[in-house]
Design a protein around this motif. Sequence first.
Motif, mmCIF file in Angstrom:
data_model
loop_
_atom_site.group_PDB
_atom_site.id
_atom_site.type_symbol
_atom_site.label_atom_id
_atom_site.label_comp_id
_atom_site.label_asym_id
_atom_site.label_seq_id
_atom_site.Cartn_x
_atom_site.Cartn_y
_atom_site.Cartn_z
ATOM 1 N N LYS A 50 1.672 70.272 97.481
ATOM 2 C CA LYS A 50 0.326 70.832 97.570
ATOM 3 C C LYS A 50 -0.614 70.337 96.480
ATOM 4 C CE LYS A 50 1.824 74.803 100.100
ATOM 5 N NZ LYS A 50 2.362 76.144 99.980
ATOM 6 N N PRO B 97 -5.969 75.856 91.407
ATOM 7 C CA PRO B 97 -5.301 76.863 92.240
ATOM 8 C C PRO B 97 -4.817 78.059 91.414
ATOM 9 C CG PRO B 97 -4.385 74.679 92.642
ATOM 10 C CD PRO B 97 -5.304 74.541 91.493
ATOM 11 N N THR C 202 -6.560 75.853 98.561
ATOM 12 C CA THR C 202 -6.146 77.108 97.938
ATOM 13 C C THR C 202 -6.782 78.307 98.639
ATOM 14 O OG1 THR C 202 -6.167 75.870 95.878
ATOM 15 C CG2 THR C 202 -5.877 78.242 95.698
ATOM 16 N N LYS D 25 -6.291 81.856 91.954
ATOM 17 C CA LYS D 25 -5.406 82.944 92.356
ATOM 18 C C LYS D 25 -5.499 84.098 91.369
ATOM 19 C CE LYS D 25 -2.341 80.227 95.163
ATOM 20 N NZ LYS D 25 -1.269 79.241 95.145
ATOM 21 N N THR E 241 -9.556 73.027 96.179
ATOM 22 C CA THR E 241 -10.077 74.394 96.234
ATOM 23 C C THR E 241 -9.989 74.942 97.653
ATOM 24 O OG1 THR E 241 -11.625 73.880 94.478
ATOM 25 C CG2 THR E 241 -12.122 75.805 95.813
ATOM 26 N N GLU F 169 -5.028 78.992 101.806
ATOM 27 C CA GLU F 169 -3.752 79.662 101.567
ATOM 28 C C GLU F 169 -3.942 81.150 101.315
ATOM 29 O OE1 GLU F 169 -1.254 78.240 98.335
ATOM 30 O OE2 GLU F 169 -1.540 76.254 99.238
#
Lengths: 377, 152
Positions: free
Chosen positions: A23, A365, A133, A369, A130, A136
């Motif tokens: 990733k 990421p 992420t 998060k 970005t 996700e």
Amino acid sequence: MLLEIGIALLLAKLLGYAFEKIKQPAVIGEVLSGIIIGPFVIGKMFDMQYLSPETEGLAQVGIVLLLFMSGLEIGLEEIKTMGKNGLVTAIFGVIFSFFSGYIVGHIMGYDLVVSIAIGNIFVATSVGITVRTLMEMQVLNSKVGELIVTSAVLDDVIGIIILSFTLGQGNPYTLGAKMCIFFASFMILLFLIHKIGKVKLHIPRFGLTVAIAFAFIFSALAKGLGLATIVGAFFAGLVLSNLPQRRRMIGFTRQIGNIFFIPLFFVWVGASFDFHALEDLGILVLLFIPMALAGKIIGCSLGAKISKFKGRDALAVGIGMMPRMEIALVIVSTEVAREIFAEPLAHQIMAGTILLVIVSSLLTPVLLKMVYRKEGK
Amino acid sequence: MNLKELHEKKIKDLLDKIQILNLPLLEREANIEEVFSVLTSRDHVWITDEKNGKKLVGIITESDVLHSLAPQRLPKYVFSKRHGISLQHGTVKTAGDIMHKRLITCSPTDSVGEILRIMINSGLRRLPVIENEEIVGEVTIHHILQIVLGKR
């Protein structure tokens, strides 16, 4: 040269794939494969010379195709219809990151031209990581996601326009005149394309070749006028983005670019990485990377804040706009090729930018998060 | 039917009332579910600027839907806005979100030979017929085959 290119393509594909699996952007894998094949690893072991005028030529072609593709993908219509929020955020991000680069140069005691050149490197965001992420975390479809995607597109455009001002050669008056010639030809072409679009013009394969040829001719025009090649390639893409054949041109450019020329550009960037530069890179990198990241975070968060985003959302926008990738590497190699930096510095800035690319895409990421986790509480 | 004769035929001679009434049309603001439901039985749907309007602004084909349904894969280089468009991530809501905007069109006075050339050169299987900026019909390979077989 033939063997080197073959090995480079294979390595780039393998490492690019490996990075996508974990990733991370394939570009980093491709740059790393360049470092491996370069004069300090495989080159040293097997007496192999990757860096040559031929591979540099291929990398140049890669740059033109990459920027042409950017212009086509961004599209004039899309720029025109972008909202105010995206514009404000992009402009703040550009101003803050440009000046944070300039300040790095100033603190290090470099002259004006060098400081501006560092500023240029800091400007262009690349939000691929970005977006991945946000996807996700299932938040791409949020106001934050939308703002990031919009302003990232705009900041490439603004970045390249700034570049055409600051990288131009010659005294301000002649440069101004040259810029006028360039943008006048851009406008004239746009008008012509508009006219052609009205008449029915149907582009068979022949037309795709003409489109690519146009990208190179416009790049040459920009270069001839003392602006940077990449400015020409990018604007060529913008001009042609108004044609109904846009998707086909994008597909065609992506195909020849992705398979061959663009990976060879990133390999070439990696191969020019000089391990000696690492020796006294310390202070520069300590300033370079944090300032590049801080410039975008502060600028874009502020822009988002002005666009009435809440504190945490605004911060998420700033962090999301932090990663640098393709365009930063294109800009730094253009500047190095123009010999803007004196010798040890050129390699240091190159190495610094490669590290910036890696650090920013590892960090984004994680930080994103964190911001969202806090918000969840 | 003689192919030469076919090539010289004008588009306006192919258009009939039933076909025009049957045109798959939706407006830009139509919900994505409406688009899907049209596409369960049609290959494509033309998008107009407003409900019951005839001003053509886009098209959605099977392949667009395929892209919006498949797990998203971002490109290696140069991310652009359209790569973030995916049903899975909630960025597809209306027909306008996934339609193709710049269309290659033909007019009623074009000949079949001309538009077949256009279709091959541009990799298209259907063309909207436009008159005074409004969609007045469509030409697809199905229609042309029907004519070849004398069914029209």
